[in-house]
Design a protein around this motif. Sequence first.
Motif, PDB file in Angstrom:
ATOM      1  N   GLY A 137     -16.717  67.926   3.340  1.00  0.00           N
ATOM      2  CA  GLY A 137     -16.986  69.321   3.698  1.00  0.00           C
ATOM      3  C   GLY A 137     -15.889  69.904   4.565  1.00  0.00           C
ATOM      4  O   GLY A 137     -15.464  71.049   4.370  1.00  0.00           O
ATOM      5  N   THR A 138     -15.408  69.126   5.520  1.00  0.00           N
ATOM      6  CA  THR A 138     -14.323  69.607   6.383  1.00  0.00           C
ATOM      7  C   THR A 138     -13.066  69.859   5.569  1.00  0.00           C
ATOM      8  O   THR A 138     -12.399  70.890   5.733  1.00  0.00           O
ATOM      9  N   PHE A 139     -12.724  68.942   4.679  1.00  0.00           N
ATOM     10  CA  PHE A 139     -11.510  69.112   3.889  1.00  0.00           C
ATOM     11  C   PHE A 139     -11.634  70.273   2.905  1.00  0.00           C
ATOM     12  O   PHE A 139     -10.656  70.999   2.672  1.00  0.00           O
ATOM     13  N   VAL A 140     -12.808  70.473   2.328  1.00  0.00           N
ATOM     14  CA  VAL A 140     -12.997  71.608   1.418  1.00  0.00           C
ATOM     15  C   VAL A 140     -12.820  72.928   2.161  1.00  0.00           C
ATOM     16  O   VAL A 140     -12.117  73.838   1.704  1.00  0.00           O
ATOM     17  N   VAL A 141     -13.436  73.027   3.342  1.00  0.00           N
ATOM     18  CA  VAL A 141     -13.323  74.262   4.128  1.00  0.00           C
ATOM     19  C   VAL A 141     -11.900  74.448   4.632  1.00  0.00           C
ATOM     20  O   VAL A 141     -11.338  75.555   4.571  1.00  0.00           O
ATOM     21  N   LEU A 142     -11.282  73.373   5.134  1.00  0.00           N
ATOM     22  CA  LEU A 142      -9.902  73.474   5.606  1.00  0.00           C
ATOM     23  C   LEU A 142      -8.965  73.897   4.482  1.00  0.00           C
ATOM     24  O   LEU A 142      -8.064  74.721   4.680  1.00  0.00           O
ATOM     25  N   ARG A 143      -9.160  73.349   3.293  1.00  0.00           N
ATOM     26  CA  ARG A 143      -8.282  73.687   2.178  1.00  0.00           C
ATOM     27  C   ARG A 143      -8.392  75.170   1.822  1.00  0.00           C
ATOM     28  O   ARG A 143      -7.380  75.848   1.640  1.00  0.00           O
ATOM     29  N   GLU A 144      -9.622  75.667   1.759  1.00  0.00           N
ATOM     30  CA  GLU A 144      -9.794  77.079   1.406  1.00  0.00           C
ATOM     31  C   GLU A 144      -9.267  77.977   2.516  1.00  0.00           C
ATOM     32  O   GLU A 144      -8.656  79.024   2.259  1.00  0.00           O
ATOM     33  N   ALA A 145      -9.491  77.550   3.772  1.00  0.00           N
ATOM     34  CA  ALA A 145      -8.968  78.324   4.900  1.00  0.00           C
ATOM     35  C   ALA A 145      -7.446  78.358   4.866  1.00  0.00           C
ATOM     36  O   ALA A 145      -6.823  79.406   5.084  1.00  0.00           O
ATOM     37  N   ALA A 146      -6.820  77.216   4.589  1.00  0.00           N
ATOM     38  CA  ALA A 146      -5.354  77.156   4.538  1.00  0.00           C
ATOM     39  C   ALA A 146      -4.804  78.054   3.444  1.00  0.00           C
ATOM     40  O   ALA A 146      -3.706  78.611   3.568  1.00  0.00           O
ATOM     41  N   ARG A 147      -5.543  78.208   2.387  1.00  0.00           N
ATOM     42  CA  ARG A 147      -5.098  79.062   1.282  1.00  0.00           C
ATOM     43  C   ARG A 147      -5.262  80.553   1.596  1.00  0.00           C
ATOM     44  O   ARG A 147      -4.480  81.368   1.123  1.00  0.00           O
TER      45      ARG A 147
ATOM     46  N   ASP B  83     -22.848  75.392   0.337  1.00  0.00           N
ATOM     47  CA  ASP B  83     -22.741  73.969   0.624  1.00  0.00           C
ATOM     48  C   ASP B  83     -21.277  73.689   0.916  1.00  0.00           C
ATOM     49  O   ASP B  83     -20.416  73.860   0.037  1.00  0.00           O
ATOM     50  N   VAL B  84     -20.967  73.261   2.128  1.00  0.00           N
ATOM     51  CA  VAL B  84     -19.564  73.138   2.529  1.00  0.00           C
ATOM     52  C   VAL B  84     -18.816  72.072   1.738  1.00  0.00           C
ATOM     53  O   VAL B  84     -17.575  72.084   1.702  1.00  0.00           O
TER      54      VAL B  84
ATOM     55  N   TYR C 220     -20.870  57.784  12.141  1.00  0.00           N
ATOM     56  CA  TYR C 220     -20.636  59.185  12.505  1.00  0.00           C
ATOM     57  C   TYR C 220     -19.254  59.349  13.129  1.00  0.00           C
ATOM     58  O   TYR C 220     -18.512  60.279  12.794  1.00  0.00           O
ATOM     59  N   THR C 221     -18.897  58.419  14.033  1.00  0.00           N
ATOM     60  CA  THR C 221     -17.597  58.474  14.681  1.00  0.00           C
ATOM     61  C   THR C 221     -16.473  58.369  13.662  1.00  0.00           C
ATOM     62  O   THR C 221     -15.452  59.068  13.764  1.00  0.00           O
ATOM     63  N   ALA C 222     -16.645  57.536  12.666  1.00  0.00           N
ATOM     64  CA  ALA C 222     -15.617  57.395  11.628  1.00  0.00           C
ATOM     65  C   ALA C 222     -15.395  58.718  10.901  1.00  0.00           C
ATOM     66  O   ALA C 222     -14.247  59.083  10.594  1.00  0.00           O
ATOM     67  N   THR C 223     -16.467  59.447  10.630  1.00  0.00           N
ATOM     68  CA  THR C 223     -16.308  60.724   9.935  1.00  0.00           C
ATOM     69  C   THR C 223     -15.583  61.740  10.808  1.00  0.00           C
ATOM     70  O   THR C 223     -14.818  62.573  10.305  1.00  0.00           O
ATOM     71  N   LYS C 224     -15.808  61.682  12.106  1.00  0.00           N
ATOM     72  CA  LYS C 224     -15.146  62.625  13.005  1.00  0.00           C
ATOM     73  C   LYS C 224     -13.698  62.214  13.273  1.00  0.00           C
ATOM     74  O   LYS C 224     -12.844  63.059  13.550  1.00  0.00           O
ATOM     75  N   GLY C 225     -13.415  60.921  13.181  1.00  0.00           N
ATOM     76  CA  GLY C 225     -12.026  60.486  13.285  1.00  0.00           C
ATOM     77  C   GLY C 225     -11.172  61.071  12.178  1.00  0.00           C
ATOM     78  O   GLY C 225      -9.981  61.359  12.379  1.00  0.00           O
ATOM     79  N   ALA C 226     -11.770  61.287  11.023  1.00  0.00           N
ATOM     80  CA  ALA C 226     -11.040  61.912   9.921  1.00  0.00           C
ATOM     81  C   ALA C 226     -10.649  63.344  10.270  1.00  0.00           C
ATOM     82  O   ALA C 226      -9.562  63.812   9.896  1.00  0.00           O
ATOM     83  N   VAL C 227     -11.517  64.045  10.985  1.00  0.00           N
ATOM     84  CA  VAL C 227     -11.210  65.414  11.419  1.00  0.00           C
ATOM     85  C   VAL C 227     -10.014  65.400  12.367  1.00  0.00           C
ATOM     86  O   VAL C 227      -9.086  66.204  12.239  1.00  0.00           O
TER      87      VAL C 227
END
Length: 250
Positions: free
Chosen positions: A123-133, A69-70, A159-166
């Motif tokens: 999910g994006t931030f969790v994956v990005l954080r682990e990737a950055a590490r 689960d991302v 949906y657009t708001a969630t992608k703006g965060a990316v």
Amino acid sequence: MSINQEVHPTNRVAIVTGASGGIGRAVAERLAQDGQTVVVAYAGNKARADEVVTTIRSAGGTATAFQADVADEQQVAALFAHAESEHGGADVVVHTAGVMLLAPLVELDLDDFDRMVRTNVRGTFVVLREAARRVREGGAIVSFSSSVTRLAFPTYSAYTATKGAVDAATLVVAKEMRGRDVTVNAVAPGPTATPLFLDGKSDEQVAGLAQAAPLERLGVPDDIAEVVSFLAGPARWVNGQVLYANGGIA
């Protein structure tokens, strides 16, 4: 070294989330075709993930599947640990997993909103954080935005708001990776013929969207996988960018 090896480095390991179907599957198979070992990360459909692994292996590639689960940091950490224990590490992380639930704002179900925020933002931030590490030097991190951040289609506000965060995070994380020789980019597909996009749309709506692009068709998953292949391999001077892959829709 052959020309193909120069363009698409081999002996790299890629983690692809959402890889059991749609764009994620096309990305996983394309990176395997480029010579990368692929970890097919999936949320719940083991049968489809195993099918992707079988397809890659049948073509001579190397792949394993792993459920995560991302939005769960422990499961994502276990995903990266799997890449390290089974394949030696991770060089490329492509985060395609996402949820799209559409409604006009006045009819928006906040439970749907919370579900999208959990997967698409957390999910994006969790994956990005682990990737950055954990991504190795010389690696690439690719997350997924959407062209709707510019197109502003009705019913897409949440949906657009969630992608703006990316979009907002991409350049910041790229700068935070200074000194690691790791690129961080996002891909923003336009209308693409996947079950996620086509669900709930009439034939008339689909036909209209296909005509919106100057190329007069919908995108297909392989179109998007080609962009990811570029960012995950030869594109070492593209960094901190959101690449719009939408056939020219403005």
